[in-house]
Write a protein that holds these residues in place. Sequence first.
Motif, PDB file in Angstrom:
ATOM      1  N   CYS A   1      -1.966 -10.385 -13.497  1.00 18.24           N
ATOM      2  CA  CYS A   1      -2.803  -9.664 -12.522  1.00 18.24           C
ATOM      3  C   CYS A   1      -2.785  -8.179 -12.846  1.00 18.24           C
ATOM      4  O   CYS A   1      -2.856  -7.335 -11.950  1.00 18.24           O
ATOM      5  CB  CYS A   1      -2.342  -9.941 -11.100  1.00 18.24           C
ATOM      6  SG  CYS A   1      -0.630  -9.536 -10.762  1.00 18.24           S
TER       7      CYS A   1
ATOM      8  N   LYS B   1      -5.149  -5.902 -10.881  1.00 18.49           N
ATOM      9  CA  LYS B   1      -6.143  -6.915 -10.516  1.00 18.49           C
ATOM     10  C   LYS B   1      -5.591  -7.658  -9.303  1.00 18.49           C
ATOM     11  O   LYS B   1      -4.404  -7.538  -9.004  1.00 18.49           O
ATOM     12  CB  LYS B   1      -6.328  -7.901 -11.673  1.00 18.49           C
ATOM     13  CG  LYS B   1      -6.714  -7.242 -13.005  1.00 18.49           C
ATOM     14  CD  LYS B   1      -6.866  -8.281 -14.104  1.00 18.49           C
ATOM     15  CE  LYS B   1      -7.283  -7.644 -15.428  1.00 18.49           C
ATOM     16  NZ  LYS B   1      -7.594  -8.650 -16.464  1.00 18.49           N
ATOM     17  N   GLY B   2      -6.415  -8.433  -8.622  1.00 19.23           N
ATOM     18  CA  GLY B   2      -5.922  -9.203  -7.476  1.00 19.23           C
ATOM     19  C   GLY B   2      -5.079 -10.376  -7.926  1.00 19.23           C
ATOM     20  O   GLY B   2      -5.101 -10.771  -9.091  1.00 19.23           O
TER      21      GLY B   2
ATOM     22  N   SER C   1      -9.270 -11.951  -2.612  1.00 15.37           N
ATOM     23  CA  SER C   1      -8.343 -11.090  -3.372  1.00 15.37           C
ATOM     24  C   SER C   1      -8.979  -9.742  -3.692  1.00 15.37           C
ATOM     25  O   SER C   1      -8.783  -9.180  -4.761  1.00 15.37           O
ATOM     26  CB  SER C   1      -7.907 -11.754  -4.693  1.00 15.37           C
ATOM     27  OG  SER C   1      -6.995 -12.775  -4.457  1.00 15.37           O
ATOM     28  N   ARG C   2      -9.765  -9.209  -2.729  1.00 16.04           N
ATOM     29  CA  ARG C   2     -10.451  -7.965  -3.025  1.00 16.04           C
ATOM     30  C   ARG C   2      -9.627  -6.740  -2.650  1.00 16.04           C
ATOM     31  O   ARG C   2      -9.976  -5.612  -2.999  1.00 16.04           O
ATOM     32  CB  ARG C   2     -11.829  -7.924  -2.347  1.00 16.04           C
ATOM     33  CG  ARG C   2     -11.795  -7.889  -0.828  1.00 16.04           C
ATOM     34  CD  ARG C   2     -13.201  -7.985  -0.239  1.00 16.04           C
ATOM     35  NE  ARG C   2     -14.060  -6.893  -0.604  1.00 16.04           N
ATOM     36  CZ  ARG C   2     -14.067  -5.698  -0.009  1.00 16.04           C
ATOM     37  NH1 ARG C   2     -13.235  -5.452   0.986  1.00 16.04           N
ATOM     38  NH2 ARG C   2     -14.897  -4.764  -0.408  1.00 16.04           N
ATOM     39  N   SER C   3      -8.516  -6.946  -1.911  1.00 16.85           N
ATOM     40  CA  SER C   3      -7.806  -5.788  -1.368  1.00 16.85           C
ATOM     41  C   SER C   3      -7.244  -4.887  -2.459  1.00 16.85           C
ATOM     42  O   SER C   3      -7.457  -3.667  -2.436  1.00 16.85           O
ATOM     43  CB  SER C   3      -6.687  -6.255  -0.445  1.00 16.85           C
ATOM     44  OG  SER C   3      -7.225  -7.039   0.579  1.00 16.85           O
TER      45      SER C   3
ATOM     46  N   PRO D   1      -7.978  -4.860  -5.816  1.00 15.72           N
ATOM     47  CA  PRO D   1      -9.007  -4.273  -6.675  1.00 15.72           C
ATOM     48  C   PRO D   1      -9.833  -3.183  -5.993  1.00 15.72           C
ATOM     49  O   PRO D   1     -10.257  -2.241  -6.641  1.00 15.72           O
ATOM     50  CB  PRO D   1      -9.893  -5.473  -7.042  1.00 15.72           C
ATOM     51  CG  PRO D   1      -9.025  -6.654  -6.880  1.00 15.72           C
ATOM     52  CD  PRO D   1      -8.080  -6.322  -5.755  1.00 15.72           C
TER      53      PRO D   1
ATOM     54  N   TRP E   1       0.849  -1.203   0.000  1.00 11.39           N
ATOM     55  CA  TRP E   1       0.000   0.000   0.000  1.00 11.39           C
ATOM     56  C   TRP E   1       0.887   1.256   0.000  1.00 11.39           C
ATOM     57  O   TRP E   1       0.577   2.256  -0.652  1.00 11.39           O
ATOM     58  CB  TRP E   1      -0.938   0.030   1.192  1.00 11.39           C
ATOM     59  CG  TRP E   1      -2.033  -0.999   1.281  1.00 11.39           C
ATOM     60  CD1 TRP E   1      -2.769  -1.268   2.389  1.00 11.39           C
ATOM     61  CD2 TRP E   1      -2.569  -1.864   0.261  1.00 11.39           C
ATOM     62  NE1 TRP E   1      -3.708  -2.249   2.132  1.00 11.39           N
ATOM     63  CE2 TRP E   1      -3.606  -2.632   0.838  1.00 11.39           C
ATOM     64  CE3 TRP E   1      -2.266  -2.092  -1.091  1.00 11.39           C
ATOM     65  CZ2 TRP E   1      -4.338  -3.591   0.126  1.00 11.39           C
ATOM     66  CZ3 TRP E   1      -2.985  -3.045  -1.804  1.00 11.39           C
ATOM     67  CH2 TRP E   1      -3.998  -3.765  -1.208  1.00 11.39           C
TER      68      TRP E   1
ATOM     69  N   ARG F   1       1.499  -4.629 -11.912  1.00  5.49           N
ATOM     70  CA  ARG F   1       2.113  -5.350 -10.786  1.00  5.49           C
ATOM     71  C   ARG F   1       2.683  -4.329  -9.795  1.00  5.49           C
ATOM     72  O   ARG F   1       3.572  -3.556 -10.148  1.00  5.49           O
ATOM     73  CB  ARG F   1       3.199  -6.291 -11.318  1.00  5.49           C
ATOM     74  CG  ARG F   1       2.616  -7.435 -12.140  1.00  5.49           C
ATOM     75  CD  ARG F   1       3.588  -7.967 -13.170  1.00  5.49           C
ATOM     76  NE  ARG F   1       4.830  -8.465 -12.621  1.00  5.49           N
ATOM     77  CZ  ARG F   1       5.031  -9.680 -12.125  1.00  5.49           C
ATOM     78  NH1 ARG F   1       4.034 -10.542 -12.104  1.00  5.49           N
ATOM     79  NH2 ARG F   1       6.210 -10.044 -11.675  1.00  5.49           N
ATOM     80  N   ILE F   2       2.185  -4.358  -8.577  1.00  4.58           N
ATOM     81  CA  ILE F   2       2.649  -3.386  -7.586  1.00  4.58           C
ATOM     82  C   ILE F   2       4.019  -3.797  -7.057  1.00  4.58           C
ATOM     83  O   ILE F   2       4.960  -3.011  -7.066  1.00  4.58           O
ATOM     84  CB  ILE F   2       1.634  -3.253  -6.422  1.00  4.58           C
ATOM     85  CG1 ILE F   2       0.262  -2.850  -6.962  1.00  4.58           C
ATOM     86  CG2 ILE F   2       2.130  -2.243  -5.381  1.00  4.58           C
ATOM     87  CD1 ILE F   2      -0.882  -3.106  -6.006  1.00  4.58           C
TER      88      ILE F   2
ATOM     89  N   GLY G   1      -3.705 -12.843  -5.051  1.00  2.79           N
ATOM     90  CA  GLY G   1      -3.424 -13.774  -3.948  1.00  2.79           C
ATOM     91  C   GLY G   1      -4.050 -15.144  -4.127  1.00  2.79           C
ATOM     92  O   GLY G   1      -3.502 -16.145  -3.663  1.00  2.79           O
TER      93      GLY G   1
HETATM   94  O1  CDP Z   1      -7.000  -9.321  -0.809  1.00  2.00           O
HETATM   95  P1  CDP Z   1      -5.621  -9.882  -0.702  1.00  2.00           P
HETATM   96  O2  CDP Z   1      -4.640  -8.951  -0.067  1.00  2.00           O
HETATM   97  O3  CDP Z   1      -5.590 -11.253  -0.131  1.00  2.00           O
HETATM   98  O4  CDP Z   1      -5.127 -10.159  -2.212  1.00  2.00           O
HETATM   99  P2  CDP Z   1      -4.502  -9.255  -3.351  1.00  2.00           P
HETATM  100  O5  CDP Z   1      -5.288  -8.018  -3.574  1.00  2.00           O
HETATM  101  O6  CDP Z   1      -4.330 -10.159  -4.509  1.00  2.00           O
HETATM  102  O7  CDP Z   1      -3.080  -8.814  -2.794  1.00  2.00           O
HETATM  103  C1  CDP Z   1      -2.126  -9.704  -2.263  1.00  2.00           C
HETATM  104  C2  CDP Z   1      -0.784  -8.994  -2.218  1.00  2.00           C
HETATM  105  O8  CDP Z   1      -0.236  -8.936  -3.540  1.00  2.00           O
HETATM  106  C3  CDP Z   1      -0.875  -7.561  -1.713  1.00  2.00           C
HETATM  107  O9  CDP Z   1       0.257  -7.210  -0.959  1.00  2.00           O
HETATM  108  C4  CDP Z   1      -0.908  -6.785  -3.015  1.00  2.00           C
HETATM  109  O10 CDP Z   1      -0.494  -5.463  -2.887  1.00  2.00           O
HETATM  110  C5  CDP Z   1       0.023  -7.603  -3.910  1.00  2.00           C
HETATM  111  N1  CDP Z   1      -0.327  -7.378  -5.333  1.00  2.00           N
HETATM  112  C6  CDP Z   1       0.554  -6.738  -6.189  1.00  2.00           C
HETATM  113  O11 CDP Z   1       1.677  -6.439  -5.794  1.00  2.00           O
HETATM  114  N2  CDP Z   1       0.160  -6.455  -7.483  1.00  2.00           N
HETATM  115  C7  CDP Z   1      -1.051  -6.838  -7.933  1.00  2.00           C
HETATM  116  N3  CDP Z   1      -1.436  -6.564  -9.175  1.00  2.00           N
HETATM  117  C8  CDP Z   1      -1.944  -7.525  -7.081  1.00  2.00           C
HETATM  118  C9  CDP Z   1      -1.564  -7.766  -5.770  1.00  2.00           C
END
Ligand code: CDP
Length: 806
Positions: free
Chosen positions: A683, A756-757, A567-569, A571, A533, A686-687, A759
Motif C-alpha cells: 500500500c 495508497k489505501g 479506501s479513499r481516506s 489517498p 492522521w 505505510r503510516i 482497508g
Molecule cells: O478509507 P479508509 O479509512 O477505509 O481506508 P484506508 O485509507 O485504506 O485507511 C485505513 C487505515 O489504514 C487508516 O487508519 C489509515 O491511516 C491506515 N493506513 C496506513 O497506515 N498506511 C497506508 N498506506 C494506508 C492506510
Amino acid sequence: MNDMTPTREQREARLEGMGCKRKRVEDIRFTQGKGQYVDDIKLPGMLHGDFVRSQYAHARIKRIDATKAKALPGVVAVITAEDLKPLGLHWMPTLAGDVQAVLADGLVSFQNQEIAFVVAENRYITDDAIQLIEVEYEEQPVIVDPFRSMAPDAPVLRPDLAGKTVGAHGPRKHHNHIFEWTIGDKPATDEAFRQAEVTIKEMISYHRTHPSPLETCQALASFDKIKGELTVYGTFQAPHVIRTVASLLSKIPEHKIHVIAPDIGGGFGNKVGAYAGYICAIVASIVTGLPVKWVEDRMENLSTTSFARDYHMTAEIAATKEGKVTGLRVHVLADHGAFDACADPSKWPAGFMNIVTGSYDFPVAHLAVDGVYTNKAPGGVAYRCSFRVTEAAYCIERAMDILAQKLGMDPADLRMKNFIRREQFPYQSALGWEYDSGDYHLAMQKAMDTIGYRELRAEQKARQEAFKRGETREIMGIGVTFFTEIVGAGPSKNCDILGVAMFDSAEIRIHPTGSIIARMGSKSQGQGHETTWAQIIATELGIPADDIMIEEGNTDTAPYGLGTYGSRSTPVAGAAIAMAARKIKNKAQMIAAHLLEVSEYDLEWDIDGFRVKGNPERAKTMKEIAWAAYNSPPPGLEPGLEAVNYYDPPNMTYPFGAYFCVMDVDVDTGVAKIRRFYALDDCGTRINPMIIEGQVHGGLTEAFAIAMGQEIKYDETGNVLGASFMDFFLPTAVETPRWETDFTVTPSPHHPIGAKGVGESPNVGGVPCFSNAVNDAFGFLGSTHIQMPHDAWRIWEAAKRLGLHA
Ligand code: CDP
C-alpha cells in the motif's frame, strides 16, 4: 550537548509519526464502553420511529388502515406515502440517478420494503402499533433471478418508469433494464479472440451478500421550529453529502442543517447511501416538533439497507499456447434489485469494474455491463471494496486460474508471465486506467518464497495420487491470487456523487502552546483515523502525535469532504492532511527565520523544527515557533498558525498484493479447513504498520466469510432467506483462520507521502484466493469452476456432481 539532550532517534521516536506502530488512541474509549454511538444519544422528549414493512416481494397495496394503531396510547403519528406526497418526499433520488420510494407508493417491490413509519413514545409502543396496522395486498408475479428479468414476458417491475426508454446511463432495452455500459475496443478484442490459439469462457457469479456492520443504520433527527434548524445524528460514512442532499430535498438552507456522525460501529459501504429511515425520522421530527430516533434491527439491516455484489460475469480470455494473454472479454449481468441505488460515482454505473484486466498486460479488452431490476432489496454498495473492484478482481483471478488449468500451466507461473512489468508504470490499461506504480514480480516472488510454493505443489501432487489410490478422502487446494486495487476516488474530473466532486479536505490549527486540533472531511468507522492522521501531522510538523487531536464527522466544524469508503481516506484526505501541514510549515519557516534573524533559505527542517544550515545549534522547535506565531509574528505577517487544504487527487492509487491460501477439503463432509493463509500487501508508504495489519486481518475475515458462506439468498417468491445471523455467516474467532501478513513498499508517485489505501485490499484479494483454493482442490478431478459461496453443503454437492460419493 549534555547527557539530557535527546538524540535524533529519541526526538523522532517521541513524535510517534509515520511508520510507528502507534497504539490506537480511540480504543481507550471503545474498550471501556465509552464510545458514543447514535443509539447512546438521548435528547429530551425524544420519540422513536419504526417501519411497517411488506411481507411480500411484489404486491399492489390496496389499503392501509392505521386506525387501531393511532388509537394506541403513546402513538404520536403514523406516516404513509400519502402524507409525504404534499412535501414531495414520497420518492427520493438515488445515488445512481434512479428514484426510490421512501414509503411504498401503492406498490411494494421487495420483501420488507418500508410501507408506513410509526412514531411513538418508545420502541415498545412503536412495535405494538406496527402490529395493529392493517395492509391489504394484491400479490404480483415475482422475479428474483436476474437472468429472467429481461424475458419478453417478464412482469413490469417498475411501472413508475413506464415508457422511459432512456435512463440515467443511456438507453434501456427492456422494461426491467436499467442500463448498458460498455468500455474498451470491441473490434480489436473480437479479432484477438479470432486469432487466439487458446480461449476460455466461464460464467463466474459473485453472489449477493451484505456488509452487515455490527452497528446497524440509525438516525436521530431534531428540528428546532423556533430557529428553523435541523440537527441529524446518524451513522453516516459521508456526513457532508448527507447534509447537502438533506438541504436539496427539504429546502432547509444548508447552513441550518447540522449533521453529526458520532462514533460509528463499522460501515463497509452500508452507511454511504440515504435511507428511508433517515428521511422519515427528519419528517417526523419536523411534524411533531420533537426529536425522533430510528434504529434498524438486524433483520431490517440485512434485508433492506444496501446489499453488495449480485454480479454474474461471463469472462473470456484469449491466449497463446505458451500462456501469453492476448485479449479479455467480459459481460456482466448486474442485479440491482428493485431500485438502482448503487453507491458509485455518478458516471460509473458499474463502478470501477473496468479494473477487470487486473494485474496483467492485456493488449486489448472489452467490457459490457447490463443492469437489471428484480424484486430484491436495492443497494449495490461497495462492501469493503472500491466500487465493484472486488467483483472485477474475483472475475479475473478466477479466469486466470481457469486459463492455467486449460494450458496445463502452474497458476503462479501464468501470472508471472503476464504481469505488468515494473518499467511499464505508469501503465495505461486496455480499459482506460493509468496504474500509478507497482513491482508485481518482486511481490509475487517474495510471497512464493516465503510460503514455500513449489514444495506445497509437490505435496499436493503426492496427495492427489494418494486420493486416486483411495488412501485418503481429503484433497488439498492452493489458492493463488494477485490483485490490483484502484482506490482514492477520485480526481474530480472522473468522479462525483450527485454532482458533488470527490475531493477531500483537512484543516489543521496549531494552538499557541504547540498542540493541535485537526479536522477532516473523512469519517472513521473503526479504521483508526484519530491515530493515523495524527501520525502524518506529527511527521510533517514535528509535533508529537499525542499532542494532536483529530475530529471528524461534524459538518459544523469539519471542512467539506466526501467521507470514507472505497479506501479513499488515505489517498485523498491523507494527502489533504500532508498538504495542509506543508502550508503551515511554509509559514513556520518564515517565523523561524525572523526569530533566528536569518533568511528563510538558510534554514533546513530537522525532525521537530528548523535549524540554520551549517549551524545546527541555532534552531527553533515547532513549539517555539507556534508561540511566536501568536505572540510575536514577524512584522506584516498575520498572527496564527493554521491551514486548510482541499485535495483533488491527480489520479487514483493502485495498491496490490499476492495472497496464498492452503486448504484441505474433506470430500465426504464438504468441510474445508484453512491450513495457511498468507497475505502480502503493498500500500505504498505505510503510516501505521499495526493498523495496516489490523485492516488486513479484518478484511481477510470478511473475505473468508463471503467466500465460504455469507449470502443473502431469496426463494422463488422473493422471501429473503439470509436475514439474521442464524443464517447469514458471520465468522467468530472459532471459525476464523490464522492470518500471516507481509508487505513490500512501492510508493505512489503522485501522493504527497507516497501512500495508497489498504482497508479494502484484503477483501478484494481474499475472496478470489479462498475460491481459487477450493477450485484448485477439485481441479485435478476435472472440475473447472464451482460457484461461491463455498459452504460445506455446496462443496459436498460439488463433490457429488463429480461422482466422488458412492
Ligand atoms: O478509507 P479508509 O479509512 O477505509 O481506508 P484506508 O485509507 O485504506 O485507511 C485505513 C487505515 O489504514 C487508516 O487508519 C489509515 O491511516 C491506515 N493506513 C496506513 O497506515 N498506511 C497506508 N498506506 C494506508 C492506510
